[in-house]
Design an enzyme around this catalytic site. Structure first.
Site, PDB file in Angstrom:
ATOM      1  N   GLU A 126       0.840  -1.243  -0.145  1.00 18.21           N
ATOM      2  CA  GLU A 126       0.216  -0.074   0.076  1.00 18.21           C
ATOM      3  C   GLU A 126       0.910   1.188  -0.012  1.00 18.21           C
ATOM      4  O   GLU A 126       0.788   2.285  -0.719  1.00 18.21           O
ATOM      5  CB  GLU A 126      -0.829  -0.056   1.172  1.00 18.21           C
ATOM      6  CG  GLU A 126      -1.799  -1.138   1.060  1.00 18.21           C
ATOM      7  CD  GLU A 126      -1.198  -2.538   1.945  1.00 18.21           C
ATOM      8  OE1 GLU A 126      -2.112  -3.281   2.289  1.00 18.21           O
ATOM      9  OE2 GLU A 126      -0.075  -2.627   2.059  1.00 18.21           O
ATOM     10  N   ASP A 130       8.216  -9.979   7.949  1.00 16.53           N
ATOM     11  CA  ASP A 130       7.472  -8.860   7.471  1.00 16.53           C
ATOM     12  C   ASP A 130       6.306  -8.189   8.683  1.00 16.53           C
ATOM     13  O   ASP A 130       5.939  -7.275   8.807  1.00 16.53           O
ATOM     14  CB  ASP A 130       6.472  -9.501   6.404  1.00 16.53           C
ATOM     15  CG  ASP A 130       5.945  -8.322   5.446  1.00 16.53           C
ATOM     16  OD1 ASP A 130       6.713  -7.536   5.097  1.00 16.53           O
ATOM     17  OD2 ASP A 130       4.837  -8.352   5.311  1.00 16.53           O
TER      18      ASP A 130
END
Length: 140
Positions: A48, A136
């Site tokens: 994003e 992550d």
């Protein structure tokens, strides 16, 4: 969502985490991106964020819709809230619950499409790269 999925596949094929995103207004893609944390060695380049960077300065995000193949984390949800994006459509949240409640608490409409294609892509990646995935999501 198909364009976000294409971005996720591109990221996977580059050796990265298969998450893709597109920003759309009036049926026009303003920006697209994919998670490039691995490729660039940069912990901030989530899909994003990459998408918003690639959209550039567009003035207002009113009436823009952010698509993501996976429910956004707090970093990416925070960007959506900060820029006033009022609608986020995600491919799935089974593999990662993300920050749905946070976005909704800040007036963002969140639609989870629960797409098998997105679920399967992430399940396969996580099974084959559990250490990278845990890095992550900050659980390493």
């Amino acid at each position: 969502m198909q364009e976000a999925i294409r971005e996720a596949i591109k990221g996977r094929d580059e050796g990265g985490i298969p998450i893709g995103s597109v920003l759309v207004r009036n049926n026009v893609i303003l920006g697209r991106g994919h998670n490039r944390r691995v490729q660039e060695g940069d912990p901030i380049i989530h899909a994003e964020i990459d998408c918003l960077r690639n959209a550039g300065r567009i003035g207002t995000y009113r009436n823009a819709v952010l698509y993501s193949t996976l429910m956004p984390c707090y970093l990416c949800a925070g960007a959506a809230v900060q820029f006033g994006i009022k609608k986020v459509i995600v491919g799935e949240s089974r593999n990662f619950a993300g920050a749905k409640a946070f976005m909704e608490e800040h007036g963002v409409e969140v639609i989870d499409m629960d797409l098998n294609e997105c679920v399967t892509m992430m399940q396969q990646f996580i099974a084959q790269n559990s250490r990278l995935w845990n890095e992550d999501i900050g659980e390493l």
